[in-house]
Design a protein around this motif. Structure first.
Motif, PDB file in Angstrom:
ATOM      1  N   TRP A  91      15.194  68.731  18.445  1.00 40.96           N
ATOM      2  CA  TRP A  91      16.447  68.769  17.685  1.00 40.96           C
ATOM      3  C   TRP A  91      17.455  67.742  18.192  1.00 40.96           C
ATOM      4  O   TRP A  91      18.184  67.130  17.422  1.00 40.96           O
ATOM      5  N   LYS A  94      17.032  64.072  16.840  1.00 42.87           N
ATOM      6  CA  LYS A  94      16.969  63.880  15.379  1.00 42.87           C
ATOM      7  C   LYS A  94      17.692  62.597  14.969  1.00 42.87           C
ATOM      8  O   LYS A  94      18.845  62.385  15.313  1.00 42.87           O
ATOM      9  N   VAL A 107      19.791  69.147   5.532  1.00 44.95           N
ATOM     10  CA  VAL A 107      20.660  69.263   6.707  1.00 44.95           C
ATOM     11  C   VAL A 107      20.320  70.552   7.457  1.00 44.95           C
ATOM     12  O   VAL A 107      20.330  71.627   6.864  1.00 44.95           O
ATOM     13  N   PRO A 108      19.959  70.396   8.736  1.00 43.76           N
ATOM     14  CA  PRO A 108      19.574  71.614   9.465  1.00 43.76           C
ATOM     15  C   PRO A 108      20.739  72.594   9.580  1.00 43.76           C
ATOM     16  O   PRO A 108      21.896  72.187   9.663  1.00 43.76           O
ATOM     17  N   VAL A 110      23.051  74.512  11.402  1.00 44.93           N
ATOM     18  CA  VAL A 110      23.480  74.397  12.785  1.00 44.93           C
ATOM     19  C   VAL A 110      24.386  75.563  13.149  1.00 44.93           C
ATOM     20  O   VAL A 110      25.344  75.862  12.442  1.00 44.93           O
ATOM     21  N   ASP A 123      27.326  71.669  17.665  1.00 46.52           N
ATOM     22  CA  ASP A 123      26.131  72.491  17.820  1.00 46.52           C
ATOM     23  C   ASP A 123      26.291  73.280  19.130  1.00 46.52           C
ATOM     24  O   ASP A 123      26.546  72.679  20.181  1.00 46.52           O
ATOM     25  N   GLU A 193      25.750  61.513  11.588  1.00 38.41           N
ATOM     26  CA  GLU A 193      25.339  62.418  12.665  1.00 38.41           C
ATOM     27  C   GLU A 193      26.330  63.555  12.858  1.00 38.41           C
ATOM     28  O   GLU A 193      25.996  64.563  13.466  1.00 38.41           O
ATOM     29  N   GLN A 195      27.183  65.420  10.688  1.00 40.37           N
ATOM     30  CA  GLN A 195      26.712  66.523   9.848  1.00 40.37           C
ATOM     31  C   GLN A 195      25.695  67.422  10.555  1.00 40.37           C
ATOM     32  O   GLN A 195      25.371  68.487  10.054  1.00 40.37           O
ATOM     33  N   ILE A 196      25.158  66.958  11.675  1.00 40.71           N
ATOM     34  CA  ILE A 196      24.205  67.809  12.396  1.00 40.71           C
ATOM     35  C   ILE A 196      24.803  68.368  13.694  1.00 40.71           C
ATOM     36  O   ILE A 196      24.094  68.976  14.497  1.00 40.71           O
TER      37      ILE A 196
END
Ligand SMILES: [Zn+2]
Length: 288
Positions: A91, A94, A107-108, A110, A123, A193, A195-196
């Protein structure tokens, strides 16, 4: 008289016999000497051959060893240490960029944690390292500040749309050209990035502009020197825009884990290079 003659004859015969015997002895000794000498010559010849063979083998071995060392040295110099295959899908590694965009459903999910009174979120898994980094910075008399962290899909969409609108107004471009230009500053939704939950924009509390002046500040210098120890890298470095596809951003930090951060920083790589991925290309190339 006859007695004397007989004795002389006998003694002559004896002398003859003795001479013959001496000759035989001499011959035998000579022969023996020859055999010994020939044997010696043969042994020393064999020994010399063996020595020569051994010397040759040793020389070849040495050459091979030297060639191997030179090759190893070259590999050390030319071949960087990249992410192990088994690590690439983790993860924290990514890859999100213009060549590897996410659609909204990609989108994972989180699990975020709120950082501070400003309400910035990241995260939850990077929280401990992030806090340790800020603590260490403060202990060294620095005061960096977060100005952006996790962004939900809709937030990224409105940031991007707003930027397109501003570029259209300010530069009189049509929407298509304005979108290309806007994307060099604000990532198109699906390519950020933020967004994760693994990226943060961090500025100096003494200078809060998001421009190249950041890199001159003491806070930013501290981060550039120390962030890798906590698993973060400066994600869009100077002179690497053709690889990252993003302009130089001396404020955007990305969590990649401590091992990767160390290897990436030590070798002056980008995340794209570390993962063995294609360069994205210069983001300003298509601007009209
Ligand atoms: Zn950023």
């Amino acid at each position: 008289m006859s007695d004397i003659r007989q004795r002389r004859r006998r003694s002559r015969r004896n002398i003859k016999r003795i001479r013959q015997r001496n000759r035989r002895v001499l011959l035998s000794v000579g022969l023996l000497c020859f055999i010994v000498w020939a044997g010696f010559v043969n042994v020393s010849k064999q020994k010399k051959e063996q020595e020569a063979e051994q010397a040759y083998a040793e020389q070849q071995e040495k050459k091979a060893r030297e060639a191997k060392e030179v090759k190893a040295g070259k590999e050390e110099k030319d071949e960087p240490v990249l992410a192990a295959e088994s690590e690439k899908n983790k993860w924290y590694l990514k890859l999100v960029n213009a060549k590897n965009p996410m659609i909204q459903t990609d989108v994972p999910e989180v699990e975020t944690e709120t950082l501070d009174s400003e309400g910035y979120q990241v995260d939850a898994r990077i929280m401990k390292d992030l806090e340790a980094m800020f603590e260490a910075a403060r202990a060294d008399g620095r005061s960096p500040m977060i100005c952006s962290a996790f962004r939900a899909w809709d937030t990224q969409v409105s940031l991007y749309q707003n930027k397109i609108g501003r570029v259209m107004n300010e530069e009189g471009l049509n929407e298509e050209d304005a979108a290309i230009k806007a994307a060099t500053v604000v990532a198109k939704p699906g390519t950020s990035e933020h967004q994760i939950g693994l990226a943060l924009d961090i500025v100096s509390s003494e200078y809060t502009n998001l421009d190249e002046g950041q890199m001159e500040t003491e806070d930013q210098k501290w981060l550039m020197e120390n962030s890798w120890k906590y698993g973060f890298i400066l994600r869009y470095p100077l002179d690497k825009s053709d690889i990252t596809g993003v302009i130089f951003e001396p404020w955007h930090y990305r969590y990649v884990g401590k091992k990767a951060a160390k290897e990436i920083t030590e070798q002056n790589l980008t995340l794209e290079e570390y993962l063995g991925e294609e360069p994205v290309g210069d983001p300003t190339e298509n601007i009209k």
